[in-house]
Structures are given as structure tokens and as C-alpha cells.
Design a protein around this motif. Structure first.
Motif, PDB file in Angstrom:
ATOM      1  N   ASP A  66       0.841  -1.211   0.000  1.00  0.00           N
ATOM      2  CA  ASP A  66       0.000   0.000   0.000  1.00  0.00           C
ATOM      3  C   ASP A  66       0.867   1.250   0.000  1.00  0.00           C
ATOM      4  OD1 ASP A  66      -2.389  -1.215  -0.081  1.00  0.00           O
ATOM      5  OD2 ASP A  66      -2.849  -1.038   2.069  1.00  0.00           O
ATOM      6  N   CYS A  67       1.938   1.198   0.806  1.00  0.00           N
ATOM      7  CA  CYS A  67       2.793   2.380   0.922  1.00  0.00           C
ATOM      8  C   CYS A  67       3.579   2.636  -0.364  1.00  0.00           C
ATOM      9  CB  CYS A  67       3.725   2.253   2.122  1.00  0.00           C
ATOM     10  SG  CYS A  67       2.887   2.694   3.652  1.00  0.00           S
ATOM     11  N   LEU A  68       3.914   1.556  -1.073  1.00  0.00           N
ATOM     12  CA  LEU A  68       4.614   1.759  -2.353  1.00  0.00           C
ATOM     13  C   LEU A  68       3.714   2.558  -3.294  1.00  0.00           C
ATOM     14  CD1 LEU A  68       6.330  -1.716  -2.849  1.00  0.00           C
ATOM     15  CD2 LEU A  68       7.452   0.488  -2.461  1.00  0.00           C
ATOM     16  N   ARG A  69       2.405   2.257  -3.253  1.00  0.00           N
ATOM     17  CA  ARG A  69       1.457   2.997  -4.085  1.00  0.00           C
ATOM     18  C   ARG A  69       1.295   4.434  -3.563  1.00  0.00           C
ATOM     19  NH1 ARG A  69      -3.026   0.115  -3.252  1.00  0.00           N
ATOM     20  NH2 ARG A  69      -3.965   1.910  -2.217  1.00  0.00           N
ATOM     21  N   ARG A  70       1.246   4.561  -2.239  1.00  0.00           N
ATOM     22  CA  ARG A  70       1.089   5.896  -1.644  1.00  0.00           C
ATOM     23  C   ARG A  70       2.242   6.817  -2.046  1.00  0.00           C
ATOM     24  NH1 ARG A  70      -0.536   2.951   3.637  1.00  0.00           N
ATOM     25  NH2 ARG A  70      -2.787   2.936   3.427  1.00  0.00           N
ATOM     26  N   MET A  71       3.418   6.209  -2.195  1.00  0.00           N
ATOM     27  CA  MET A  71       4.595   7.006  -2.575  1.00  0.00           C
ATOM     28  C   MET A  71       4.345   7.758  -3.862  1.00  0.00           C
ATOM     29  SD  MET A  71       8.108   4.992  -1.913  1.00  0.00           S
ATOM     30  CE  MET A  71       9.261   6.051  -2.733  1.00  0.00           C
ATOM     31  N   GLN A  72       3.649   7.104  -4.786  1.00  0.00           N
ATOM     32  CA  GLN A  72       3.385   7.728  -6.080  1.00  0.00           C
ATOM     33  C   GLN A  72       2.336   8.833  -5.938  1.00  0.00           C
ATOM     34  OE1 GLN A  72       5.124   6.551  -8.671  1.00  0.00           O
ATOM     35  NE2 GLN A  72       5.971   4.977  -7.311  1.00  0.00           N
ATOM     36  N   LYS A  73       1.284   8.518  -5.147  1.00  0.00           N
ATOM     37  CA  LYS A  73       0.105   9.387  -5.187  1.00  0.00           C
ATOM     38  C   LYS A  73       0.030  10.410  -4.058  1.00  0.00           C
ATOM     39  CE  LYS A  73      -2.918   6.378  -7.796  1.00  0.00           C
ATOM     40  NZ  LYS A  73      -4.172   5.631  -7.792  1.00  0.00           N
ATOM     41  N   ASN A  74       0.332   9.996  -2.857  1.00  0.00           N
ATOM     42  CA  ASN A  74       0.167  10.910  -1.722  1.00  0.00           C
ATOM     43  C   ASN A  74       1.135  10.545  -0.601  1.00  0.00           C
ATOM     44  OD1 ASN A  74      -0.666  12.563   0.312  1.00  0.00           O
ATOM     45  ND2 ASN A  74      -2.829  12.042   0.186  1.00  0.00           N
ATOM     46  N   PRO A  75       2.381  11.028  -0.692  1.00  0.00           N
ATOM     47  CA  PRO A  75       3.430  10.604   0.243  1.00  0.00           C
ATOM     48  C   PRO A  75       3.100  10.859   1.718  1.00  0.00           C
ATOM     49  CG  PRO A  75       4.307  12.069  -1.468  1.00  0.00           C
ATOM     50  CD  PRO A  75       2.846  11.997  -1.687  1.00  0.00           C
ATOM     51  N   LEU A  76       2.265  11.889   1.998  1.00  0.00           N
ATOM     52  CA  LEU A  76       1.940  12.169   3.412  1.00  0.00           C
ATOM     53  C   LEU A  76       1.289  10.974   4.101  1.00  0.00           C
ATOM     54  CD1 LEU A  76       0.469  15.754   3.870  1.00  0.00           C
ATOM     55  CD2 LEU A  76       2.594  14.830   4.718  1.00  0.00           C
ATOM     56  N   ARG A  77       0.524  10.214   3.301  1.00  0.00           N
ATOM     57  CA  ARG A  77      -0.193   9.054   3.840  1.00  0.00           C
ATOM     58  C   ARG A  77       0.765   7.977   4.354  1.00  0.00           C
ATOM     59  NH1 ARG A  77      -3.655  11.600   4.030  1.00  0.00           N
ATOM     60  NH2 ARG A  77      -3.328  10.897   6.132  1.00  0.00           N
ATOM     61  N   LEU A  78       2.025   8.019   3.905  1.00  0.00           N
ATOM     62  CA  LEU A  78       3.014   7.028   4.350  1.00  0.00           C
ATOM     63  C   LEU A  78       3.164   7.071   5.868  1.00  0.00           C
ATOM     64  CD1 LEU A  78       5.604   7.780   1.570  1.00  0.00           C
ATOM     65  CD2 LEU A  78       4.661   5.526   1.987  1.00  0.00           C
ATOM     66  N   LEU A  79       2.989   8.252   6.426  1.00  0.00           N
ATOM     67  CA  LEU A  79       3.183   8.410   7.876  1.00  0.00           C
ATOM     68  C   LEU A  79       2.043   7.805   8.681  1.00  0.00           C
ATOM     69  CD1 LEU A  79       4.353  12.119   7.796  1.00  0.00           C
ATOM     70  CD2 LEU A  79       5.784  10.122   8.191  1.00  0.00           C
ATOM     71  N   ASP A  80       0.922   7.564   8.001  1.00  0.00           N
ATOM     72  CA  ASP A  80      -0.287   7.070   8.659  1.00  0.00           C
ATOM     73  C   ASP A  80      -0.380   5.554   8.702  1.00  0.00           C
ATOM     74  OD1 ASP A  80      -1.773   9.054   9.618  1.00  0.00           O
ATOM     75  OD2 ASP A  80      -3.216   9.156   7.978  1.00  0.00           O
ATOM     76  N   CYS A  81       0.504   4.855   7.956  1.00  0.00           N
ATOM     77  CA  CYS A  81       0.380   3.402   7.795  1.00  0.00           C
ATOM     78  C   CYS A  81       0.505   2.692   9.146  1.00  0.00           C
ATOM     79  CB  CYS A  81       1.430   2.882   6.834  1.00  0.00           C
ATOM     80  SG  CYS A  81       1.202   1.130   6.508  1.00  0.00           S
TER      81      CYS A  81
END
Ligand code: AMP
Length: 475
Positions: A212-227
Motif C-alpha cells: 500500500d505504501c509503495l502505491r502511496r509514494m506515487q500518489k500521496n506521500p503524506l499518507r506514508l506516515l499514517d500506515c
């Protein structure tokens, strides 16, 4: 079989094999039963009271909104939008959504009703239900309630502080200690700089990220912190922090908000992990977490909010700064239960109306209206016969007086008034009973107050025009 179980079993309709199944609650939904209403009233009244004092007026927006409203505001790669929104196409082929949150609807209403022509900021509050197709678990429902405050049309940091302060005040009045976790996401420019730093960091740890985070990296990096995955959480701990990438204006804004909080003596913690679930936040972001007893390491998010300076523009208005907060009412009420707070259901009755025989019942139903029109809290069990069950019912509601209307009283045009504390009964002319009840209740109230503070009572009597001498004469 115990009597109770037997009675219930007998009452239940016998089931036939072809009988349709009794419908039950939809998963993730809940009934708010009468026994819980005291808590809901307590929270809602506190919110309304605080909102009124801060001069925030209520706004109610529809449960259904165009799905596009949320697609444009909440943002890509957010759980709310990707997995949780209830959307459907209606009979007119319109794509609609059950609102998952309150701010976008309020912003739509602000634009649609030209509120930008009113004095700014426009200050509103709401107490409404929202819908998210989330995985149901403790404190997480698919229909849940939030109260929220929004101030639209003002960029000053003092407005951020006031929103935090009034939300904090709701918790304070309910005696739920909270700590405010504060962060700043910065404005557009700061956020872009931060996202770049974040991407650089995560690029060098790509192999440790979940899918999921690999995908988040492309689209919305801020979400990486929420995982919530353990590996990603560990990575987030050493990730760059937003506050290190704020430009001068965003930094000054943040410092200023914190200074106001210091002034208000609101306890806060700087928390770089607060990026909020939704995409539209800019600059100030905050969450309210309860202060738990030692050893209790649960993370319960009671509420949160922040500045959303870009949102109105995102839905077609001109750039309009705004800030708001929203808190989950179920979670707050859970906390009240955990803290052992007792919230009263219906208040005790002043008077219980007991009657014997049909003519008395007819007169009682009328007398009920006359007493309640005078502000007297009346209880009854008009459908019951016999004095004993009625006096028992009067005790259950802690009535101060019971009015008894039997056959004799009906003939005489009188009514009995029984003081439930000492059992003394007096006969009163039926025509005078409403006044007599009101008088006795007032007298009871001032006696109570007198015991507490004689000066206050004297003042109250002066204001109501009832002197002590008058009261004595009445006796
Ligand atoms: P949010 O709109 O996600 O920032 O949520 C604000 C607050 O609403 C949270 O802090 C919770 O207290 C509450 N909340 C959010 N989602 C749910 C849910 N599914 N069930 C119950 N409460 C919720």
C-alpha cells in the motif's frame, strides 16, 4: 425456567418455518437507546452552550451530497475516499454519497448561499451523523456522530487557537481531560518542500515498505506516515518532520497559534506524526487525545481538525482561508462511561397524578396539560387503576407530591395533595390546585437555596416579587 425468562418466551410470537426473518441492525450501525440518551443530551447541551457563548450558530447540511464534492475535497489515496465512502447512483442517474465528514458540506453551503458576503469569519457548528464503510470495531461505526466547529473566511492564527480552545472547553466542561497534539503541515509551498524530503527519505527505504505504501509514494506521500503496518511505523519514526520544512510565513503562523494556546493555558504536545486523514488540511493540524491512567497505552483519537485554506477554492470558490475541528460523540461518551460519569436520564418529577375511575381519568388528562404548561414536571400512569401501583410509580420518579383524584374528590370538586416526603395529605379546591402546586414548588426551591446561601435567596425573592413575609402568610 425462571419466571422472567418464561414470560419473555411466552410473549415471543411462535416461529413458523416459512416466517420471514426478523430484520436486524445493519452491520456497523447502532441504536441509541433511551437508557443512553442522558449522555447524548449532556454532550449535545454542552456543545450548544459553548457554541452559543463563542457566538457560533448551528448549520445543518443534508446527509446526501454529490459524490463529486468529496472526490474533489478529501483527496486521493485517502481511506475515506478509496474504501469507506457510501456512494450510489440514484433514480435520476446522479452520483451521490452519504456524507463521510462535515467540512466539505459546510464549505459547499458557504459558497452556495453567498456567505462570503457576510462578516468574516462565518462561524458555525454542527452535530450530525456521518457514514464510513469502515471495519466495525470498538469505537468505530459505519454511522457515527460528530460535533464540529468551523470558522470560514479568516486567515489569522488567533482563529485557529479559538477553535482549539472552544473544543477544549467542551472536553473541560464534561470533565474529560485531554491533551492537544499539535503540528503544522505548512502552506502549499512548505508542503511541497516537505513531500520532496519525505519522498527522498522513503526512496532509500523502498524495500522496507508495504505494498500500500509503495502505491502511496506515487500518489500521496503524506499518507506514508499514517500506515499501521509495523515496518512502516518504525520507518515513520525517523522520517523527516513537517515542522523542519515550513517556510517563514507558515512557521510564524504556527508559532503564533502555540503562543495563543500558552496564553490560554491549554496543554499541548508537539506531534510531528499528525498529518490528519484528509487531504485538504494546510498549516495547523491538531488532535485531541484523552489523558489516560498510567499503564493505559491505548491511542484514542477523540477529535481533531486544522486549517483548510485551499478547500473552498478546490470546489470552485475564490481562495478562502478556514479552520475547523470535529470530534466523535460515541468515543467521547465511551470515555464518560469509562470515567464512571453518571448522566441522568429524564429528570425526577415534581408531581405525580394518580386517579381512580374513568371520570377522574378524564379530568386528570386535562390537569396534566394545565400543570405542564406552568413548567411543572408531571408524571402519571393514567392507564392504570388502583392507588397502590400508582403510588409505587410516583416513588419511582421521586415525585415531591402526588395529586390523588378519587370518586369522593370528584363529587366534592376537590383533590388530595400528598407530600411524598412526610406522607401528609391535604384537601385542596380543584380550581386552586395548579396555583397551589406552583406555589409549593417555588417555596421548596427557595428553601433549598436558603440552606445554601441566604443572600442569593433574598435576591431571588426580591426579583420574583415574593417576599419572606408573603411566604409566611401563605403558610
Ligand atoms: P475525522 O473526521 O476522521 O478526523 O474524525 C474525527 C473524529 O470522529 C475522530 O477523532 C473520531 O472520534 C470520530 N470518528 C471518525 N470515524 C469514526 C467512526 N468510524 N466511528 C466512530 N467515530 C469516528
Amino acid at each position: 425456567m425462571s419466571k422472567e425468562v418464561k414470560d419473555t418466551a411466552e410473549q415471543a410470537a411462535p416461529k413458523r418455518s416459512n416466517q420471514p426473518k426478523t430484520p436486524t441492525l445493519v452491520r456497523g450501525m447502532k441504536d441509541i437507546l433511551p437508557s443512553e440518551q442522558g449522555y447524548w443530551r449532556l454532550v449535545e447541551e454542552t456543545v450548544r452552550q459553548v457554541a452559543m457563548e463563542y457566538r457560533y450558530e448551528q448549520i445543518e447540511t443534508p446527509v446526501l451530497e454529490p459524490a463529486a464534492l468529496f472526490n474533489r475535497t478529501i483527496g486521493k489515496e485517502t481511506d475515506v475516499l478509496e474504501k469507506e465512502m457510501y456512494t450510489f447512483t440514484d433514480r435520476s442517474n446522479e452520483s451521490l454519497a452519504l456524507r463521510p465528514e462535515g467540512t466539505a458540506g459546510v464549505a459547499r453551503a458557504y459558497l452556495e448561499h453567498g456567505m462570503l458576503n457576510q462578516p468574516q469569519p462565518v462561524k458555525v457548528f454542527y452535530i450530525e451523523s456521518f457514514f464510513r464503510h469502515d471495519r466495525p470495531q470498538a469505537g468505530r461505526y459505519r454511522q457515527f456522530f460528530q460535533f464540529g466547529f468551523e470558522a470560514i473566511g479568516d486567515a489569522h492564527p488567533v482563529v485557529d487557537a479559538q477553535i482549539i480552545s472552544m473544543t477544549y472547553e467542551v472536553f473541560r466542561r464534561l470533565q474529560v481531560p485531554v491533551n492537544v497534539h499539535m503540528n503544522s503541515l505548512g502552506d502549499k509551498e512548505s508542503r511541497a518542500a516537505y513531500e520532496k524530503a519525505l519522498l527522498d527519505y522513503y526512496k532509500s527505504h523502498k524495500s522496507e515498505l508495504c505494498e500500500d505504501c509503495l502505491r502511496r509514494m506515487q500518489k500521496n506521500p503524506l499518507r506514508l506516515l499514517d500506515c499501521k503496518q509495523t515496518g512502516c511505523r518504525t520507518l515513520a519514526e525517523t522520517a523527516p518532520q513537517t515542522v523542519d520544512h515550513l517556510n517563514t510565513e507558515s512557521r510564524e503562523h504556527f508559532v503564533s497559534v502555540l503562543e495563543y494556546l500558552d496564553e490560554l493555558e491549554i496543554p499541548y504536545t508537539l506531534d510531528p506524526r499528525i498529518v490528519r486523514g484528509l487531504d485538504y488540511y494546510s498549516k495547523t493540524a491538531f488532535e485531541f487525545l484523552p489523558v489516560l491512567s498510567e499503564g493505559d497505552d491505548r491511542v484514542i483519537e477523540l477529535g481533531g481538525g486544522g486549517r483548510y485554506d485551499g478547500l473552498i477554492e478546490q470546489i470552485g470558490g475564490r481562495a478562502t482561508p478556514a479552520v475547523g475541528a470535529a470530534c466523535g460523540i460515541e468515543r467521547l461518551i465511551n470515555r464518560l462511561h469509562e470515567q464512571g460519569v453518571q448522566a441522568q436520564a429524564l429528570p425526577d418529577a415534581d408531581v405525580f397524578l394518580a386517579q381512580l375511575g374513568d371520570p377522574a381519568r378524564k379530568l386528570s388528562i386535562k390537569l396534566f396539560g394545565e400543570l405542564s404548561a406552568q413548567g411543572v414536571r408531571v408524571a402519571e400512569s393514567l392507564s392504570k387503576d388502583g392507588i397502590k401501583p400508582q403510588l409505587e410509580a410516583a416513588n419511582r420518579v421521586n415525585a415531591k407530591y402526588t395529586l390523588i383524584l378519587g370518586q369522593k374528590e370528584m363529587m366534592d370538586g376537590t383533590i388530595l395533595i400528598r407530600d411524598m416526603e412526610n406522607g401528609i395529605q391535604e384537601v385542596v379546591d380543584m380550581q386552586k390546585i395548579v396555583n397551589e402546586v406552583v406555589k409549593r414548588l417555588q417555596r421548596g426551591k427557595s428553601q433549598q437555596l436558603q440552606a445554601a446561601d441566604p443572600e442569593v435567596v433574598a435576591k431571588m425573592e426580591e426579583e420574583s416579587g415574593v417576599s419572606e413575609a408573603q411566604q409566611k402568610l401563605d403558610l
